[in-house]
Design a protein around this motif. Structure first.
Motif, PDB file in Angstrom:
ATOM      1  N   PHE A 165      -3.938   4.613  -4.527  1.00  5.34           N
ATOM      2  CA  PHE A 165      -3.150   3.369  -4.453  1.00  5.34           C
ATOM      3  C   PHE A 165      -1.730   3.530  -4.425  1.00  5.34           C
ATOM      4  N   TRP A 166      -1.272   4.479  -5.076  1.00  4.51           N
ATOM      5  CA  TRP A 166       0.275   4.728  -5.183  1.00  4.51           C
ATOM      6  C   TRP A 166       0.764   5.589  -3.925  1.00  4.51           C
ATOM      7  N   THR A 169       0.567   2.816  -1.226  1.00  2.00           N
ATOM      8  CA  THR A 169       1.806   1.783  -1.584  1.00  2.00           C
ATOM      9  C   THR A 169       3.124   2.474  -1.087  1.00  2.00           C
ATOM     10  N   ASN A 170       3.213   3.710  -1.153  1.00  2.00           N
ATOM     11  CA  ASN A 170       4.588   4.440  -0.829  1.00  2.00           C
ATOM     12  C   ASN A 170       4.410   4.682   0.771  1.00  2.00           C
ATOM     13  N   LEU A 207       3.107   2.291   2.969  1.00  2.00           N
ATOM     14  CA  LEU A 207       3.612   0.963   3.210  1.00  2.00           C
ATOM     15  C   LEU A 207       4.989   0.727   2.866  1.00  2.00           C
ATOM     16  N   LYS A 208       5.585   1.113   1.899  1.00  2.00           N
ATOM     17  CA  LYS A 208       7.131   0.913   1.714  1.00  2.00           C
ATOM     18  C   LYS A 208       7.864   1.771   2.818  1.00  2.00           C
ATOM     19  N   PHE A 259       0.413  -5.035   3.872  1.00  2.08           N
ATOM     20  CA  PHE A 259      -0.007  -5.220   2.265  1.00  2.08           C
ATOM     21  C   PHE A 259      -1.320  -5.672   2.170  1.00  2.08           C
ATOM     22  N   GLY A 264      -4.413  -3.435   1.139  1.00  3.07           N
ATOM     23  CA  GLY A 264      -4.931  -4.066   0.164  1.00  3.07           C
ATOM     24  C   GLY A 264      -6.530  -4.226   0.258  1.00  3.07           C
ATOM     25  N   TYR A 293      -8.421  -1.243   0.490  1.00  2.00           N
ATOM     26  CA  TYR A 293      -8.661  -0.558  -0.692  1.00  2.00           C
ATOM     27  C   TYR A 293      -9.819  -1.137  -1.333  1.00  2.00           C
TER      28      TYR A 293
END
Length: 220
Positions: A149-150, A153-154, A156-157, A172, A176, A179
């Motif tokens: 997940f992290w 997220t990184n 996507l950022k 996202f 999401g 996921y």
């Protein structure tokens, strides 16, 4: 003489894939489609699951049925229908007059490609293998051929474009949903991500769910 220490931190943190040419011929060349569907771009194949009668039109009801087939609950499904058709229907139309039925036309799905994505699809909806591999060379920190997940997220950022809040939100939401749909032990594996891009993931999951929900056959 410059050294690796002179590189910006972001370049050290997100390395490019190495020797990709040895694994993939012309990795930077966009592919129009998979070999078994030569008339469809990969982006079109990605959304074809939701075109329930194959007429090139995805209706809100078709999207609703698709999300329910994949196992999403009613609330998430209704939210997905509003977001997807509210954001993508108009760009795919041939007319400047909005359709009151919020239909997505798959022939023009490339026009609905949003920013702040991984650029695995080019602006015509073709698949770019190099960009797909870059996701893992940059963000698969533990080299598991998967993203947690992290890491997701990184990623996507890292892909965010300035002044593109719609693209941030759309990316996202899409990842999401992926996921929630495929994670096992907190990881989404590389093969599931690849299948998501060409759309085969949706057919596979829907088939598996039908098999699981169908009454077991008696054995004599």
């Amino acid at each position: 003489m410059s050294s690796d220490n002179d590189l910006p931190d972001v370049l050290r943190q997100r390395p490019l894939p190495v020797d990709l040419e040895k694994k993939i011929e012309n990795p930077g060349q966009p592919r129009v489609s998979k070999a078994n569907i030569p008339s469809r771009t990969v982006l079109q194949q990605h959304v074809d699951f939701f075109d329930k009668n194959g007429d090139g039109k995805i209706t809100p009801y078709g999207t609703y049925l698709g999300f329910r087939e994949l196992g999403f609950n009613l609330l998430f499904t209704l939210l997905a229908v509003v977001i997807i058709h509210g954001g993508l229907a108009y760009p795919t139309q041939d007319s400047y007059i909005p359709s009151p039925f919020f239909i997505i036309y798959t022939k023009n799905i490339h026009k609905a490609k949003h920013g702040s994505d991984q650029e695995v699809y080019d602006t015509e909806g073709r698949f770019v293998p190099q960009k797909f591999e870059e996701m893992f060379s940059k963000y698969d920190v533990n080299k598991r051929s998967a993203l947690d997940f992290w890491e997701m997220t990184n990623m996507l950022k890292g892909a965010r474009n300035a002044g593109d809040p719609f693209g941030w939100f759309a990316a996202f939401f899409e990842w999401g949903a992926l996921y929630l749909l495929t994670q096992t032990g907190g990881l989404i594996n590389k093969e599931h991500i690849r299948q998501m891009y060409d759309g085969t993931l949706f057919y596979n999951i829907a088939r598996q769910r039908r098999e699981e929900l169908s009454p077991s056959k008696e054995k004599y």
